[in-house]
Design an enzyme around this catalytic site. Structure first.
Site, PDB file in Angstrom:
ATOM      1  N   ASP A  40       0.839  -1.192   0.000  1.00 29.05           N
ATOM      2  CA  ASP A  40       0.000   0.000   0.000  1.00 29.05           C
ATOM      3  C   ASP A  40       0.872   1.239   0.000  1.00 29.05           C
ATOM      4  O   ASP A  40       2.101   1.148  -0.108  1.00 29.05           O
ATOM      5  CB  ASP A  40      -0.975  -0.014   1.187  1.00 29.05           C
ATOM      6  CG  ASP A  40      -0.259  -0.159   2.524  1.00 29.05           C
ATOM      7  OD1 ASP A  40       0.799   0.482   2.706  1.00 29.05           O
ATOM      8  OD2 ASP A  40      -0.752  -0.906   3.384  1.00 29.05           O
ATOM      9  N   LYS A  63      -5.239   1.855   0.925  1.00 27.81           N
ATOM     10  CA  LYS A  63      -6.485   2.377   1.484  1.00 27.81           C
ATOM     11  C   LYS A  63      -6.235   3.831   1.879  1.00 27.81           C
ATOM     12  O   LYS A  63      -5.128   4.220   2.224  1.00 27.81           O
ATOM     13  CB  LYS A  63      -6.912   1.599   2.740  1.00 27.81           C
ATOM     14  CG  LYS A  63      -7.000   0.102   2.543  1.00 27.81           C
ATOM     15  CD  LYS A  63      -7.639  -0.573   3.732  1.00 27.81           C
ATOM     16  CE  LYS A  63      -6.920  -0.307   5.036  1.00 27.81           C
ATOM     17  NZ  LYS A  63      -5.558  -0.821   5.071  1.00 27.81           N
ATOM     18  N   MET A 178      -0.553   8.468  12.836  1.00 26.38           N
ATOM     19  CA  MET A 178      -1.731   8.783  12.010  1.00 26.38           C
ATOM     20  C   MET A 178      -2.558   9.906  12.636  1.00 26.38           C
ATOM     21  O   MET A 178      -3.791   9.848  12.682  1.00 26.38           O
ATOM     22  CB  MET A 178      -2.594   7.525  11.809  1.00 26.38           C
ATOM     23  CG  MET A 178      -1.839   6.386  11.127  1.00 26.38           C
ATOM     24  SD  MET A 178      -2.789   4.844  11.041  1.00 26.38           S
ATOM     25  CE  MET A 178      -2.790   4.350  12.780  1.00 26.38           C
TER      26      MET A 178
END
Length: 511
Positions: A40, A63, A178
């Site tokens: 990813d 994603k 994040m």
């Protein structure tokens, strides 16, 4: 009776925080053995580009924030589906697969489907990003522990999983992963919990890569700083007094050649050692093969079997490899060269000769070039000697003609030809995406392939700095419109690395 279906194997691999060198040996081996790699946007492009496996399929399964569980379920299904075919599957993830990487969910999917799997830990950005920013997550003079939390909590949850009030009271460093998009949420919660507004905070963006950037601010200003400095994911935040150590311990972003990305381009990467000094100064060194060698006919093996030559002359590691292959084809080995004098054009060829065949060169000229070897032969005298010369198909005439003019017989055999590496353009595109600034080339053919690839990509030829191993290569590069900023002195890859380093250092001093 139905045939039993083969069962594959799944490796959940942590690729580390970005720098290819921070991936574990186990992880690299898993990728090298895989039939298919699922990756990813958090998996480092530099890492992916550094591991090219012929015939391997690679699928981007990225994603984005807010995609929900459906995307992860689809990835789980794809992992199981490909392994059920009997394939070896690598799910490559940034950092560590089990540190906010959903590795546990993917492992559970394998277990439920009866697919054997392994979890290969990776270096997590939890510790790597602060370390590369000069911030120890623990230090006995400021804090004795640290807490890792996600800054991206699901908004549809009724229960808040992170107790920000408790974290505010803990006196530990807080590493927030994040957390870029939801900085208002977590910073407000920490302030509400009693953490002082002047508490130091560091944003660390694209840690361990050539684009690493650190922005130091305070808890009260963390959102304003994010917006003013344009901080974007991937980035982590570290909160606490440990951030104060950055003033003293910052190292990665202060190295003199930080931001330079240098590519070596020979087919077999024999040049890593030569360019280690650039890495020590902060440059990133990539292997970007532009050319490869194609074996020609077997006339060299026939000449070796004939044994009418007194001397052997080699001008490159490619010639050494052609010699090794021909000896094997002729059912001979290095012992059959016991009474033959071996001449090499430079130390790289001499090193390849020793490493491949265990032979020492008898003659190595002080000037590492064809002209230097002819001058050396003239001084010693080669009248009547019979030279065998495994050469490239388009080899220059300076060496064989020079030896012939001195009275020697030269049996020049075209043993290999240099052709464009099939993946050269794709690899160059990846290198440019990683911030490529310099390309080190060792032959005129490499100059041609580089120019052709840049033109195919629509990239201006004069926007890359080129270092050439010698004047002939430099001349061809200039003829093709490339910007030659360094020519090796001496004309070896070690000399080229040193010349590039000197050129960059001079540029910095002038700046």
């Amino acid at each position: 009776m139905s045939e039993k279906r083969p069962v594959g194997f799944v490796s959940l691999v942590g690729g580390g925080p970005g720098a290819p060198g921070l991936m574990t040996l186990h992880g690299r081996r898993a990728i090298e053995r895989a039939d298919v790699v699922l990756y990813d946007h958090l998996a480092s492009p530099a890492l992916i580009a550094s591991l090219i496996v012929e015939g391997q399929e690679r699928i981007h399964v990225g994603k984005t924030a807010g995609a929900g569980l459906h995307a992860q379920n689809a990835i789980n299904e794809l992992i199981v589906q490909r392994a059920s075919r009997g394939e070896r599957v690598v799910r490559l993830k940034g950092g560590d697969p089990c540190v906010f990487g959903r590795g546990g969910e993917e492992a559970s999917a394998c277990r439920e489907a009866g697919i054997p799997f392994e979890i290969v830990p990776g270096v997590s950005s939890v510790s790597a990003a602060p370390a590369y920013a000069g911030i120890p997550v623990t230090h006995r003079d400021t804090n004795s522990g640290y807490t890792v939390v996600t800054g991206h909590e699901r908004e549809d949850e009724d229960v808040q999983r992170v107790d920000w009030v408790e974290l505010a009271r803990g006196g530990r460093s807080i590493v927030i992963l994040m957390g870029v998009l939801q900085a208002e949420r977590w910073s407000g919660a920490l302030l509400k919990g009693g953490l002082a507004g002047e508490t130091p905070v560091a944003w660390i963006e694209r840690a361990t890569t050539v684009r690493q950037r650190t922005v130091v601010t305070t808890l009260a200003e963390v959102v304003a700083s994010r917006d003013a400095e344009g901080v974007r994911a991937p980035a982590i935040a570290i909160v606490g007094d440990a951030v104060r150590w950055r003033d003293e311990l910052a190292w990665y972003e202060e190295r003199p050649l930080r931001g330079e990305v240098v590519a070596t381009t020979r087919a077999i990467s024999d040049d890593r050692g030569a360019f280690e000094s650039l890495e020590d100064q902060g440059a990133v060194v990539l292997h970007l093969p532009l050319t490869c060698q194609r074996h020609l006919d077997n006339r060299l093996a026939e000449a070796l079997a004939d044994s009418t030559f007194t001397d052997l002359v080699l001008t490159s590691a490619n010639g050494v490899r052609a010699l090794s292959r021909a000896l094997e084809s002729a059912d001979r080995d290095s012992r059959d060269l016991a009474n033959v004098e071996i001449w090499v054009v430079g130390p790289g060829t001499a090193r390849a000769l020793r490493n491949s065949l265990g032979l020492r060169a008898d003659h190595l000229p002080a000037l590492h070039s064809a002209a230097g070897l002819v001058t050396h032969a003239q001084r010693l005298g080669v009248q009547g000697r019979r030279f065998l010369f495994p050469a490239a198909a388009a080899a220059r005439r300076e060496l064989p003609d020079g030896l012939s003019e001195l009275g020697a017989q030269v049996n020049e055999i075209a043993s290999y030809e240099t052709v464009a590496e099939p993946t050269a353009t794709a690899r160059l595109e990846s290198a440019l995406a990683q911030g490529l600034t310099w390309v080190a080339i060792a032959s005129p053919s490499a100059a041609d392939v580089l120019a052709d690839a840049l033109e195919a990509l629509g990239h201006p030829l004069d926007q890359l700095s080129v270092g050439a191993v010698g004047p002939t290569t430099a001349q061809r590069a200039r003829e093709r419109g490339l910007k030659v900023r360094a020519v090796a002195e001496p004309h070896t890859m070690d000399g080229l690395a040193a010349t590039i380093s000197s050129t960059l250092s001079t540029s910095l001093e002038e700046y």
